[in-house]
Design a protein around this motif. Structure first.
Motif, short mmCIF file in Angstrom:
data_model
loop_
_atom_site.label_atom_id
_atom_site.label_comp_id
_atom_site.label_asym_id
_atom_site.label_seq_id
_atom_site.Cartn_x
_atom_site.Cartn_y
_atom_site.Cartn_z
N ASP A 125 0.83 -1.21 0.00
CA ASP A 125 0.00 0.00 0.00
C ASP A 125 0.86 1.25 0.00
N LEU A 126 1.91 1.26 0.81
CA LEU A 126 2.81 2.40 0.85
C LEU A 126 3.53 2.60 -0.48
N ARG A 128 2.43 1.64 -3.50
CA ARG A 128 1.46 2.17 -4.47
C ARG A 128 1.21 3.65 -4.22
N SER A 129 1.08 4.02 -2.96
CA SER A 129 0.82 5.41 -2.61
C SER A 129 1.99 6.30 -3.03
N SER A 130 3.21 5.83 -2.83
CA SER A 130 4.37 6.65 -3.21
C SER A 130 4.49 6.76 -4.72
N GLU A 132 1.93 6.81 -6.82
CA GLU A 132 0.91 7.78 -7.20
C GLU A 132 1.37 9.20 -6.88
N ASP A 133 2.04 9.38 -5.76
CA ASP A 133 2.56 10.70 -5.40
C ASP A 133 3.63 11.15 -6.39
#
Length: 151
Positions: A125-126, A128-130, A132-133
């Motif tokens: 999750d982290l 994927r989030s990074s 996207e950022d």
């Protein structure tokens, strides 16, 4: 029977019953036995104080022989506080024992596979989030380069 003899008999019954109940294997019965013994000891100390008298404050015109002894009263108050503390500790032990019994064979241990799977999910999750950022920051930079070139 006088009041003092009655208190001695009640204290002895409480003490004997408490010791008998404490010899059981159940922690709840040990706690109940401890409470009974504590109350029996408090009654013994209360009868140790002797006959009631005046408040233990010396003043003018007060006969020292008419004053009640304050030491047994202090002992009883101290015993009540100690009894309360040990009762709280025993309740914590009883709860912990019950909680461990509910877990069964696995006991207090956390299975490593479950923990590793949770860590892997959090890491994914982290990640994927990074990503996207990073894409959002790159889009803003590209948009600012296009706007800056026109002006």
């Amino acid at each position: 029977m006088t009041a003092s003899l009655t208190l001695v008999i009640v204290a002895a019954v409480l003490f004997g019953t408490g010791i008998t109940v404490m010899l059981e294997r159940s922690l709840t019965r040990v706690l109940i036995g401890f409470l009974l013994v504590g109350n029996g000891v408090n009654l013994f100390m209360f009868t140790m104080a002797g006959t009631p008298g005046l408040a233990p404050i010396l003043g003018e015109g007060v006969d020292a022989d008419a004053i009640s002894d304050p030491l047994p009263q202090a002992f009883v108050l101290t015993a009540i506080v100690i009894n309360l503390g040990i009762t709280a500790f025993m309740l914590a032990l009883i709860y912990r024992s019950w909680w461990l019994a509910q877990l069964g064979e696995r006991g207090d241990l956390i299975v490593d596979e479950d923990e590793m799977a949770e860590d892997a999910e959090e890491t994914a999750d982290l990640y994927r989030s990074s990503q996207e950022d990073d894409r959002a920051v790159q889009a803003v930079l590209e948009a600012s380069d296009e706007d800056g070139g026109r002006g």
